[in-house]
Design a protein around this motif. Structure first.
Motif, PDB file in Angstrom:
ATOM      1  N   CYS A 235       3.199 -23.482  47.136  1.00 52.52           N
ATOM      2  CA  CYS A 235       4.521 -23.476  46.488  1.00 52.52           C
ATOM      3  C   CYS A 235       4.531 -24.248  45.173  1.00 52.52           C
ATOM      4  N   LYS A 236       3.405 -24.317  44.505  1.00 47.57           N
ATOM      5  CA  LYS A 236       3.362 -25.086  43.265  1.00 47.57           C
ATOM      6  C   LYS A 236       3.508 -24.154  42.062  1.00 47.57           C
ATOM      7  N   LEU A 237       4.427 -24.474  41.179  1.00 51.27           N
ATOM      8  CA  LEU A 237       4.661 -23.703  39.973  1.00 51.27           C
ATOM      9  C   LEU A 237       4.245 -24.547  38.774  1.00 51.27           C
ATOM     10  N   GLY A 238       3.416 -23.994  37.926  1.00 48.84           N
ATOM     11  CA  GLY A 238       2.954 -24.747  36.778  1.00 48.84           C
ATOM     12  C   GLY A 238       3.140 -23.961  35.494  1.00 48.84           C
ATOM     13  N   TYR A 239       3.313 -24.666  34.399  1.00 44.30           N
ATOM     14  CA  TYR A 239       3.425 -24.008  33.109  1.00 44.30           C
ATOM     15  C   TYR A 239       2.830 -24.926  32.046  1.00 44.30           C
ATOM     16  N   GLY A 240       2.408 -24.328  30.963  1.00 44.07           N
ATOM     17  CA  GLY A 240       1.813 -25.123  29.907  1.00 44.07           C
ATOM     18  C   GLY A 240       1.804 -24.387  28.589  1.00 44.07           C
ATOM     19  N   THR A 241       1.701 -25.128  27.505  1.00 40.92           N
ATOM     20  CA  THR A 241       1.598 -24.564  26.163  1.00 40.92           C
ATOM     21  C   THR A 241       0.395 -25.183  25.455  1.00 40.92           C
ATOM     22  N   TYR A 242      -0.256 -24.378  24.652  1.00 41.50           N
ATOM     23  CA  TYR A 242      -1.437 -24.839  23.925  1.00 41.50           C
ATOM     24  C   TYR A 242      -1.358 -24.331  22.491  1.00 41.50           C
ATOM     25  N   PHE A 243      -1.656 -25.207  21.536  1.00 42.17           N
ATOM     26  CA  PHE A 243      -1.739 -24.753  20.161  1.00 42.17           C
ATOM     27  C   PHE A 243      -2.923 -25.435  19.478  1.00 42.17           C
ATOM     28  N   SER A 244      -3.481 -24.752  18.505  1.00 46.28           N
ATOM     29  CA  SER A 244      -4.605 -25.304  17.752  1.00 46.28           C
ATOM     30  C   SER A 244      -4.420 -25.011  16.274  1.00 46.28           C
ATOM     31  N   PHE A 245      -4.964 -25.876  15.456  1.00 44.22           N
ATOM     32  CA  PHE A 245      -4.859 -25.771  14.000  1.00 44.22           C
ATOM     33  C   PHE A 245      -6.230 -26.082  13.420  1.00 44.22           C
ATOM     34  N   ASN A 246      -6.684 -25.259  12.475  1.00 45.57           N
ATOM     35  CA  ASN A 246      -8.009 -25.456  11.898  1.00 45.57           C
ATOM     36  C   ASN A 246      -7.979 -25.095  10.413  1.00 45.57           C
ATOM     37  N   TRP A 259      -2.480 -29.752  24.173  1.00 45.82           N
ATOM     38  CA  TRP A 259      -2.156 -29.084  25.440  1.00 45.82           C
ATOM     39  C   TRP A 259      -1.030 -29.866  26.112  1.00 45.82           C
ATOM     40  N   ASN A 260       0.035 -29.160  26.486  1.00 42.96           N
ATOM     41  CA  ASN A 260       1.160 -29.783  27.175  1.00 42.96           C
ATOM     42  C   ASN A 260       1.472 -28.971  28.431  1.00 42.96           C
ATOM     43  N   GLY A 261       1.376 -29.613  29.571  1.00 44.41           N
ATOM     44  CA  GLY A 261       1.575 -28.900  30.832  1.00 44.41           C
ATOM     45  C   GLY A 261       2.414 -29.696  31.805  1.00 44.41           C
ATOM     46  N   ALA A 262       2.996 -28.992  32.757  1.00 50.07           N
ATOM     47  CA  ALA A 262       3.793 -29.620  33.811  1.00 50.07           C
ATOM     48  C   ALA A 262       3.744 -28.731  35.046  1.00 50.07           C
ATOM     49  N   TRP A 263       3.881 -29.327  36.201  1.00 47.82           N
ATOM     50  CA  TRP A 263       3.926 -28.555  37.438  1.00 47.82           C
ATOM     51  C   TRP A 263       4.893 -29.213  38.409  1.00 47.82           C
ATOM     52  N   ARG A 264       5.559 -28.368  39.176  1.00 43.82           N
ATOM     53  CA  ARG A 264       6.548 -28.815  40.159  1.00 43.82           C
ATOM     54  C   ARG A 264       6.339 -28.033  41.446  1.00 43.82           C
ATOM     55  N   GLY A 265       6.679 -28.641  42.559  1.00 46.46           N
ATOM     56  CA  GLY A 265       6.519 -27.939  43.823  1.00 46.46           C
ATOM     57  C   GLY A 265       7.335 -28.555  44.936  1.00 46.46           C
ATOM     58  N   ILE A 266       7.524 -27.797  45.991  1.00 46.42           N
ATOM     59  CA  ILE A 266       8.209 -28.273  47.182  1.00 46.42           C
ATOM     60  C   ILE A 266       7.501 -27.695  48.394  1.00 46.42           C
ATOM     61  N   SER A 267       7.329 -28.514  49.405  1.00 39.88           N
ATOM     62  CA  SER A 267       6.673 -28.102  50.636  1.00 39.88           C
ATOM     63  C   SER A 267       7.595 -28.414  51.814  1.00 39.88           C
ATOM     64  N   ILE A 268       7.926 -27.384  52.586  1.00 37.39           N
ATOM     65  CA  ILE A 268       8.821 -27.542  53.735  1.00 37.39           C
ATOM     66  C   ILE A 268       8.057 -27.200  55.003  1.00 37.39           C
ATOM     67  N   THR A 269       7.958 -28.166  55.905  1.00 36.84           N
ATOM     68  CA  THR A 269       7.282 -27.957  57.181  1.00 36.84           C
ATOM     69  C   THR A 269       8.302 -27.558  58.228  1.00 36.84           C
ATOM     70  N   ASP A 270       8.051 -26.441  58.873  1.00 34.48           N
ATOM     71  CA  ASP A 270       8.971 -25.983  59.907  1.00 34.48           C
ATOM     72  C   ASP A 270       9.089 -27.012  61.036  1.00 34.48           C
TER      73      ASP A 270
END
Length: 423
Positions: A235-246, A259-270
């Protein structure tokens, strides 16, 4: 006494033969022509773990030592431009694997007479990328999938039977995963896969991948921007952005990437129910757990390189920042407690951790000799972790919260002088 010594020698020879089990064979196409440099894997059954890997010789033959692994095992052959073939080995006789030519080569790159070229180097195999169909692919990970002995899953790179390799780009140790993302297939000259690293590498290094590139021709400005959204098991959702300059000007190359990233999640045990008996008294416990977790990761790298026909030098600085958090709430209802719910709440968090890594290098060619100097420094802020635990019989948690704190600070510096040449 002579009989004892003779029996002991026979036993040692038998044991040696058992431990030196070897599977031999040949890989060819449908016309019977041998296929050199095909990847061969010996796979244990039933867990499908790779025992050992190798490549075929110029005549298409191979020999894999499987130690004391029990038969049967699965033998798999693969080669870029051909479909994979498997055969079940129930004995140590020679096995022949026949590969069928595929209609396409990797990501819709047509097969032509311009085959991928390989050659043996000290400790491994070198694959020429420049001018081959692999140079027409879209990214470095697609290229690596076409290299013998290299396995790629998403952006994770492994060498068959050797695990995760140490990667060098133009003889410099890769310290930032973004360096891989920056590589353009049409600028790669060749890739070496070293499966028997020499004494110059740590004893913990099982394999080395060396990638050699050429400079982008001309001068000018270029850049890249991409985004990523991923759903991972748990149940983990992640997203990120990457940019480069040369920016390239003559022999100079100025670069920056982030690189900028983040992830969020929730785990529910029955709900879980446990039933037992103590003496004449029966009891029932019902529990449930809800956990939330997440984190953030940011990296910024910038620097400058200079290169000409005889030498190259560069300096770069990398700043990284990351944090993590985890919260968990558990509820227990027990008949021993007159069915009164018992709540437990745990919160674990890490403040932002910042790491600084400046580095510089100088490489000089003198005839057939090559000298390289690397200097690196690393320092991070304190990796402090705070844990808070509450327990009680109401949602407000009647008992006092317990807090714990732990963490370390890391700092290191190193320099290396490497001289290579014929003796």
């Amino acid at each position: 006494m002579k009989q004892f010594i003779t029996s002991l020698l026979i036993l040692c020879l038998a044991t040696g033969n058992l431990l030196a089990q070897e599977i031999k064979g040949k890989v060819s196409d449908k016309e019977g022509k041998p296929l050199p440099y095909a990847t061969i894997k010996a796979i244990a059954l039933p867990d499908s773990a790779t025992i050992v890997g190798g490549v075929t010789k110029e005549d298409g033959t191979f020999a894999l030592s499987i130690g004391d692994h029990k038969l049967p095992i699965l033998l798999q052959a693969s080669l870029i431009g051909y479909s994979n073939e498997q055969v079940l080995c129930k004995d140590l006789k020679e096995h022949t694997l026949t590969l069928s030519e595929s209609a396409t080569m990797l990501e819709e790159v047509a097969i032509t007479a311009n085959r991928v070229s390989h050659r043996l180097v000290a400790g491994g195999l070198s694959t020429q990328i420049d001018g081959s169909p692999l140079s027409k692919l879209t990214d470095i990970y697609s290229v690596l999938r076409g290299i013998p002995l290299v396995e790629v899953e998403n952006d994770k790179v492994k060498v068959t039977g050797k695990g995760t390799p140490v990667i060098y780009i133009n003889d410099r140790l890769m310290t930032d995963p973004n360096q891989m993302r920056e590589l353009k297939p049409y600028l790669i000259k060749d890739i070496q896969v070293i499966t028997n690293p020499g004494a110059k590498y740590s004893s913990s290094v099982g394999a080395v991948i060396k990638i050699y590139t050429r400079r982008e021709p001309g001068s000018g400005l270029s850049g890249n921007l991409e985004g990523r959204l991923s759903k991972i098991k748990g149940c983990k959702l992640g997203y990120g952005t990457y940019f480069s300059f040369n920016y390239r000007k003559d022999n100079w190359d100025f670069f920056m990437n982030s690189w900028n990233g983040a992830w969020r999640g929730i785990s529910i045990t029955d709900d879980a129910t446990f039933i037992g008996k103590v003496g004449q008294n029966e009891w029932t416990n019902t529990s449930s757990i809800v956990s939330k977790f997440g984190g953030n990761n940011h990296n910024l790298t910038f620097g400058v390189n200079y290169s000409d026909d005889l030498q190259s030098a560069g300096v770069q600085y990398r700043l990284s920042a990351n944090n993590e958090f985890l919260t968990g709430e558990a509820k227990l209802i027990s008949s021993l407690q007159q069915n009164k719910p018992l709540y437990s709440f745990t919160e674990e968090s890490k403040p932002w951790i910042y790491a600084h890594r400046p580095s510089l290098y100088y490489l000089r060619k003198i005839g057939n000799w090559k000298t390289q100097i690397d200097i690196d420094y690393y320092e991070s802020t304190k990796t402090e972790k705070t844990t808070t635990t509450k327990r009680g019989y109401t949602e407000a948690y009647e008992l006092k919260a317990l807090k714990g704190r732990s963490g370390d600070k890391y700092q290191s510096a190193g320099a290396r002088l490497d001289i290579d040449g014929p003796l």
